[in-house]
Scaffold this active site. Structure first.
Site, PDB file in Angstrom:
ATOM      1  N   GLU A   7       0.798  -1.229   0.000  1.00 51.07           N
ATOM      2  CA  GLU A   7       0.000   0.000   0.000  1.00 51.07           C
ATOM      3  C   GLU A   7       0.828   1.275   0.000  1.00 51.07           C
ATOM      4  O   GLU A   7       0.471   2.259  -0.642  1.00 51.07           O
ATOM      5  CB  GLU A   7      -0.925   0.059   1.233  1.00 51.07           C
ATOM      6  N   ASP A  80      -2.168  -5.351   3.281  1.00 52.76           N
ATOM      7  CA  ASP A  80      -2.391  -5.676   4.693  1.00 52.76           C
ATOM      8  C   ASP A  80      -3.235  -6.937   4.898  1.00 52.76           C
ATOM      9  O   ASP A  80      -4.074  -7.273   4.054  1.00 52.76           O
ATOM     10  CB  ASP A  80      -3.072  -4.491   5.394  1.00 52.76           C
ATOM     11  N   ASP A  82      -5.955  -7.906   6.326  1.00 54.51           N
ATOM     12  CA  ASP A  82      -7.322  -7.803   6.839  1.00 54.51           C
ATOM     13  C   ASP A  82      -8.285  -7.617   5.668  1.00 54.51           C
ATOM     14  O   ASP A  82      -7.887  -7.681   4.503  1.00 54.51           O
ATOM     15  CB  ASP A  82      -7.462  -6.660   7.853  1.00 54.51           C
ATOM     16  N   TYR A 294       0.790  -5.882  13.056  1.00 56.51           N
ATOM     17  CA  TYR A 294      -0.316  -5.178  12.408  1.00 56.51           C
ATOM     18  C   TYR A 294      -1.259  -4.577  13.446  1.00 56.51           C
ATOM     19  O   TYR A 294      -1.622  -5.230  14.427  1.00 56.51           O
ATOM     20  CB  TYR A 294      -1.082  -6.130  11.488  1.00 56.51           C
ATOM     21  N   ARG A 296      -4.419  -3.189  13.133  1.00 60.52           N
ATOM     22  CA  ARG A 296      -5.890  -3.279  13.063  1.00 60.52           C
ATOM     23  C   ARG A 296      -6.285  -4.721  13.340  1.00 60.52           C
ATOM     24  O   ARG A 296      -6.256  -5.566  12.442  1.00 60.52           O
ATOM     25  CB  ARG A 296      -6.409  -2.818  11.696  1.00 60.52           C
ATOM     26  N   HIS A 341      -6.197 -11.719  13.963  1.00 63.53           N
ATOM     27  CA  HIS A 341      -4.758 -11.562  13.900  1.00 63.53           C
ATOM     28  C   HIS A 341      -4.188 -11.596  15.310  1.00 63.53           C
ATOM     29  O   HIS A 341      -4.906 -11.602  16.295  1.00 63.53           O
ATOM     30  CB  HIS A 341      -4.402 -10.239  13.222  1.00 63.53           C
TER      31      HIS A 341
END
Length: 864
Positions: A7, A80, A82, A294, A296, A341
């Site tokens: 990203e 990412d 998610d 990570y 989130r 996660h």
């Protein structure tokens, strides 16, 4: 070389460091496609087909990826781990598909931490895009679009000034409004407590609280007023007291689990004062630099190797006594295992906060918080001894209690203790040595008055906690929800507390009245659960959309015939208990307190706010804010005169103000100035009114350029101004007293806004054959050559210092051909004879063009 897409440039840089020259790592700069913000982007009649378009800012990034794929067709999507990251990979694949060569390999890799081991392992275990996760994203995106683009227009038409509504943001707003209405409806209740300062026979003093009065155990409101408190004090004072029991019980406290997104945002707010957006921004940069996992996540479990690394760090730093015999295991709370996660933790447990190679203050503070919480989560429990001492009179009519606590072993508290939003009643005082049966000598007896407190307003931390409790929102959405309701001016933040604005209240009441299901906590939580089911592959996303749309369109149709007056009446009735509370004298709470003839009613302002006004308008101009039922009544008060003009204090729909003179045909808008917030209306006299009317106040010429410096009060509060530069002042009163030295200091501390000065060229290459200089410039996206209005980007393999005029002319010609841009040629100088002939030659007459007004007039005449 396989092309790896992530990203952000920061993430690309870190991953490139681990993968080396065998891979080309590029950044997509977030999402490359989105739904155009217009009707029809989601089409319910075509089974919710979605029309995506590549954003203008993303086209150059997509082109860079396509160019890289020309030399190696293998594409690795490493966004990412998610739902949102999966969606970005899906969008990239859909966008890049036409550029992929036949037989090209496309794979998806994910890693929870950007470390060499995690990245290498992910590359060795590629997979395909997880379609159920993408479907959950598509469902959420379609739902949010359908609500926003269909409910917001209803608000605009039926509730002037309302900006927008959102599927989750409106529910978050309701939480804040509900709390505010609880606070306004709250009635404080008085109660008293009695405390005694006692001493042991050895002279050691300690504090105790009365728990028994008249032989009866005291409840909270049993001592209701001062008279009862005096009786209780007399009862203690008139009796001898002795210690009836001393009990000591061992107790322990276990550490908190590691952070997940919601708890990180809460602690960052409590301890660091960071809002949800600032917290996640700092966490994102720490993650991309490879320092934390990570950020989130709704998981609190930790990888086994991370647990052992934390235990090693604890033993080395604090000693074996702080290490429990077995590792602590925390159960993951995530409902959907595909999106569960790891917790948020440091990637290197040995990297202490003082050694973190980061300069940013917020990142350092956040890392310190994450490191301490993670280390503490694997440490030994804190052990303490809690002591309770009961003191009583011989007749049993009076009893007191003293509590104390002794820390025997600090355990995890040596590193970290969680902050609290509201302090609890745990008593950690130390007690002296007290023996059962010994006398308790009274040194003082003191009554203390209390009033019950209204529930506190939400902070960003407690709002996130409440949304999590209700099952509203998910880790990736908390920050944007909290930010959106503030950006819409539905909520303001004061002293870290969230307070609903009037327009926020109106939107909430409107939605509760006409769309109750869609601001229901249970319904919103149920829909979030269905999105989780979609991501788990247990539910088809179009089925959820069909069911939602069927009921939602029926609710929309029910408001089609509503008139604005009906809406205001309905909101006025719904808010009546808060807007018009009972008056102390028992009079009608809706009677206008100024003219005593009209009745109070809710009205909306053009700005989107609301106010309470008198139905006897314009004869009576009484108004007050909807959030201040007890606002002081202000009519037209003449404060005095100045130069023949009456100076008066008046009350308007936006609050009280001062005015010079009266409204006349010659002067329909006489000079006015609003009374600043916080000013006592009773203290506004002629002198203060004239000072307000004289604003802005000139302080004097600036010592550097002589341009006047002014002080005034504007839309965003008090300020000083120098030319086009404004700087805020912390205090309204300073506007009237600030001098030049202070003004220059305030202005100097404010960065200059506006267009930056033109950058100097990196190189001057010479003149273009058609005139004008050719230059090499430094640009935001890399160096380029410039001629007039033509800007041509330099190829990647061409250094700015190696550009020749010939090469620059080729690049300019190529760019001008593509874009059609070309500077206007300078007319060649005319020879004297040609110039003379041109002067004699009369200009050719052109037929007069019809003016637009004439056309319109002719059309109107024809229509008649």
């Amino acid at each position: 070389m396989p092309v790896v897409v992530v990203e952000s440039p920061a993430k690309a840089k870190t991953i490139n460091k681990y993968l080396g020259d065998d891979y080309t790592v590029l950044a997509s700069f977030g999402h490359v496609r989105d739904l155009p913000p217009k009707d029809g982007s989601v089409d319910p009649d075509a089974d919710f087909a979605m029309k995506w378009e590549v954003a203008a800012d993303s086209r150059k990034h997509v082109k860079a990826i396509k160019d890289a794929l020309a030399s190696d067709p293998n594409l690795i999507l490493a966004t990412d781990p998610d739902r949102e990251g999966e969606a970005i990979s899906w969008h990239l694949l859909e966008t890049l598909a036409p550029a992929l060569k036949k037989g090209a390999e496309v794979s998806r890799v994910t890693f929870n931490a950007i470390t060499k081991n995690a990245v290498t392992e992910a590359m060795a275990n590629p997979r395909q895009i997880d379609q159920p996760l993408v479907d959950a994203y598509l469902a959420r995106r379609a739902l949010d679009y359908l609500v926003g683009f269909n409910l917001s227009p209803v608000l605009w038409r039926k509730l002037p000034g309302a900006k927008s509504a959102g599927r989750v943001q409106s529910v978050a707003l309701r939480i804040i409004v509900d709390r505010e209405m609880e606070i306004e409806a709250f009635k404080a209740r008085e109660y008293w407590s009695v405390h005694a300062r006692l001493a042991t026979p050895r002279g050691d003093e300690y504090d105790a609280t009365m728990t028994v009065f008249g032989g009866k155990k005291l409840e909270r409101f049993d001592i209701a007023d001062e008279e009862a408190a005096k009786l209780a004090v007399a009862a203690i004072t008139s009796r001898d007291l002795s210690v009836s029991s001393v009990s000591a019980k061992p107790a322990s406290r276990n550490p908190w689990p590691p952070f997940m997104t919601s708890t990180l945002q809460q602690e960052a707010s409590r301890k660091l004062g960071l809002g949800a957006r600032a917290c996640m921004s700092a966490a994102q940069r720490l993650y991309e630099a490879g320092h934390i996992t990570y950020m989130r996540t709704d998981g609190i479990d930790m990888a086994p190797e991370a647990v052992m690394a934390a235990r090693d760090a604890i033993k080395k730093r604090f000693g074996a006594e702080y290490l429990p015999k077995s590792p602590r295991m925390y159960k993951n709370k995530a409902k959907n295992a595909q999106e569960a996660h790891e917790c948020i933790r440091p990637t290197d447990m040995m990297l202490s906060p003082d050694k973190l190679p980061v300069a940013d203050k917020d990142q350092k503070a956040l890392y310190d918080l994450i490191w301490k919480r993670t280390i503490a989560s694997q440490m030994e429990s804190a052990r303490m001894e809690r002591t309770t001492v009961e003191i009583a009179s011989a007749d049993g009519q009076v009893g007191l209690r003293a509590n104390g606590q002794v820390m025997l072993f600090d355990g995890f508290l040596k590193v970290y203790d969680q902050g609290r939003d509201d302090e609890d009643d745990e008593d950690g005082r130390r007690l002296p040595l007290i023996h059962e049966g010994e006398a308790a000598d009274k040194r003082s007896v003191t009554p203390e008055q209390h009033f019950t407190q209204a529930p506190p307003r939400y902070t960003e931390a407690t709002l996130v906690k409440r949304m999590e409790e209700l099952g509203i929102g998910r880790p990736s959405t908390y920050a944007s929800i909290v930010t959106t309701i503030q950006d819409r001016d539905y909520v303001r933040k004061e002293q870290n507390r969230l307070i609903p604005e009037d327009k926020g209240r109106l939107v909430t009441i409107f939605l509760l009245k006409y769309f109750p299901r869609y601001v229901s906590y249970d319904f919103t939580a149920h829909l979030e659960g269905e999105l989780d089911d979609i991501s788990a592959g247990d539910l088809a996303y179009r089925e959820v959309l069909r069911r939602f749309w069927r009921d939602f369109t029926a609710a929309l149709d029910g408001t089609s015939e509503l008139r604005i007056t009906e809406v205001l009446e309905a909101i006025d009735d719904a808010l009546a208990p808060a807007l018009y509370p009972p008056r102390a004298d028992g009079s009608d709470p809706r009677e206008c307190p100024l003219c005593h003839k009209g009745r109070l009613h809710l009205k909306t302002a053009r700005s989107g706010g609301a106010f309470i006004g008198c139905t006897n308008y314009p004869e009576c101009r009484f108004t007050r804010p909807i959030s201040s039922p007890d606002a002081e009544v202000v009519g037209d008060t003449v404060l005095g005169s100045d130069n023949g003009d009456e100076i008066s204090l008046k009350n308007g729909r936006f609050g009280p103000y001062v005015q010079r003179g009266d409204v006349t045909a010659e002067q329909p808008k006489p000079p006015r100035a609003s009374i600043p917030k916080g000013w006592d209306l009773a203290a506004v006299d002629l002198e203060k009114a004239l000072a307000l009317l004289a604003l802005p106040r000139e302080i004097g010429p600036h010592p550097e350029d002589g341009v006047p410096v002014e002080a005034g009060i504007g839309r965003y509060g008090p300020y000083v101004k120098h030319g086009a530069k404004y700087a805020n002042l912390p205090d309204v009163d300073e506007v009237f007293t600030i001098g030049m030295n202070r003004a220059v200091e305030v202005l100097a501390s404010k960065p200059t806004r506006g267009r930056a000065a033109a950058a100097a060229p990196l190189a001057e290459l010479g003149e273009h054959p058609e005139g004008g200089p050719v230059q090499v410039m430094a640009g935001r996206y890399g160096p380029y050559v410039k001629w007039g209005k033509v800007n041509a980007t330099l190829p990647r393999d061409l250094e700015p210092g190696a550009v020749t005029l010939e090469r620059a002319l080729e690049l300019i010609a190529e760019k001008a051909t593509k874009s059609g841009k070309k500077p206007a040629k300078k007319a060649a100088a005319k020879k004297p004879a040609e110039a003379k002939a041109a002067e004699k030659k009369p200009a050719a007459k052109k037929p007069a063009a019809k003016k637009p007004a004439a056309k319109a007039k002719a059309k109107a005449k024809k229509a008649e």
